[in-house]
Scaffold this active site. Structure first.
Site, PDB file in Angstrom:
ATOM      1  N   ASP A 172      -1.115   6.658   6.524  1.00 16.12           N
ATOM      2  CA  ASP A 172      -2.215   5.755   6.186  1.00 16.12           C
ATOM      3  C   ASP A 172      -2.368   4.823   7.384  1.00 16.12           C
ATOM      4  OD1 ASP A 172      -3.882   3.738   5.310  1.00 16.12           O
ATOM      5  OD2 ASP A 172      -2.752   3.289   3.483  1.00 16.12           O
ATOM      6  N   TRP A 197       0.831  -1.214   0.000  1.00 19.82           N
ATOM      7  CA  TRP A 197       0.000   0.000   0.000  1.00 19.82           C
ATOM      8  C   TRP A 197       0.859   1.255   0.000  1.00 19.82           C
ATOM      9  CZ3 TRP A 197      -4.347  -1.412  -1.742  1.00 19.82           C
ATOM     10  CH2 TRP A 197      -4.880  -2.666  -1.408  1.00 19.82           C
ATOM     11  N   LYS A 244     -11.342  -2.046   7.903  1.00 23.41           N
ATOM     12  CA  LYS A 244     -10.446  -2.933   8.645  1.00 23.41           C
ATOM     13  C   LYS A 244     -10.693  -2.848  10.144  1.00 23.41           C
ATOM     14  CE  LYS A 244      -6.775  -3.278   5.227  1.00 23.41           C
ATOM     15  NZ  LYS A 244      -7.376  -2.688   4.049  1.00 23.41           N
TER      16      LYS A 244
END
Length: 364
Positions: A172, A102, A196
């Site tokens: 993030d 990511w 998540k």
């Protein structure tokens, strides 16, 4: 019916109370006789609910008043572009740490809008650790990190400081937001896809320091402008109301169990139990550097001397109600995602399965 424990990395486990409350709201929101799905986002009950969700976020994370809280769409993946689009001028440079899939995607999107300095990377080691040396540039506007790496199971235990005295940290936090206390001092922007640790897919939490939104030398579409979203209180277009409501319920549950400090202690206990069993068990090992191991996503693989098929262990677990334990294809093996809503009993059930499987294999 046997208890199911869902170890999926995302969309992930939600507390049963959150699922019940969201289902009730889909049927009849606050005794209005209407489903929340059919209510106008401009109506008072919905506006009040979104405002309450912001207040809960501020309270639980202790977000300082100089930060704005937004509920946006497009997932963390859209933030990979929105951040440099809004904060990085085309002649400026930003530092990016490369610690997983990511973060790698984020830095590649940033290259479309300005210069990127890859300040550190563990890519050549299959992202099995967090690099300790970060080669920042003095002129970098911000330093970007991915606080927890869902696929590889690494996590920043301490956040780095930007080298530039007027620079700021961008993170993030999709997979560990609300899992541990945060100090906002060095942060300029935090973002997290909800699916998540705080809710279902469809909404992204963005926490941004107001003073960062200076005029930038490029035209930004309204839908991608933080300034516009702040002016419109996350209501520039129709927000994902049901997903925001699920976050609302999730944060109320988190508050009811003692908030972030309390859940952090719980997360430490769960992770320690599982890592201890991985070390003890003669079948398994962790592919992650010990000091960087995540409290949220725990990958483990068979020891090299074990010629065992991953699928057999996954089927063994599945029969016991332990679901979605298959590791990401880039790591292989298994991955237990033990977010806030994963109960201690779920982790204990997985440990018992690992122990029983060890006896089964050793017996044969």
């Amino acid at each position: 019916m046997k208890t199911i424990y869902n170890f999926s990395a995302g969309p992930a486990v939600l507390h049963p109370s959150v699922i019940r409350s969201t289902a009730d709201a889909a049927n009849n929101f606050n005794n209005s006789g209407m489903s929340l799905m059919e209510m106008s986002h401009r109506s008072k009950p919905v506006v009040d609910m979104v405002n309450e969700t912001e207040e809960l976020s501020r309270e639980l994370l202790q977000i300082p008043k100089e930060f704005e809280v937004l509920f946006l769409q497009g997932g963390a993946s859209l933030q990979f572009s929105m951040i440099p689009m809004n904060l990085l001028t085309k002649d400026a440079v930003a530092d990016y740490t490369d610690t997983g899939s990511w973060s790698y995607k984020a830095l590649n999107q940033a290259k479309l809008f300005g210069k990127v300095n890859i300040a550190s990377s563990s890519r050549t080691s299959n992202y099995s650790f967090i690099p300790k040396e970060i080669n920042q540039l003095t002129e970098s506007i911000y330093l970007h990190i991915t606080s927890n790496n869902t696929i590889y199971g690494t996590q920043w235990k301490e956040f780095p400081k930007p080298l530039n005295s007027s620079g700021f940290l961008v993170a993030d936090m999709s997979s560990d937001i609300f899992s541990r206390p945060l100090n906002f001092d060095n942060f300029g922007l935090i973002y997290a896809g909800a699916q998540k640790n705080i809710g279902p897919a469809g909404v992204t939490l963005v926490v941004i320091r107001k003073e960062l939104l200076k005029e930038i030398d490029r035209k930004i579409p309204d839908m991608l402008s933080y300034r516009i979203h702040i002016e419109k209180n996350s209501m520039f277009n129709t927000p994902p109301v049901m997903s925001i409501y699920a976050i609302n319920c999730s944060l109320k549950w988190l508050k009811s169990v003692g908030g972030v400090e309390s859940i952090n202690k719980n997360n430490l206990i769960k992770a320690k139990l599982l890592y201890t069993e991985i070390k003890r068990n003669s079948l398994f090992q962790s592919p992650v550097a010990k000091e960087d191991r995540s409290l949220m996503n725990i990958p483990f693989v068979f020891n090299e001397d074990i010629k065992e098929n991953d699928t057999l262990f996954l089927e063994f677990c599945d029969k016991r109600g332990l679901k979605t334990l298959k590791g990401h294809r880039s790591v292989g093996g298994f991955r237990a995602s033990i977010y806030n809503a994963m109960p201690l009993k779920g982790v204990e059930a997985l440990i018992h399965a690992m122990q029983d499987y060890e006896k089964l294999i050793r017996h044969h």
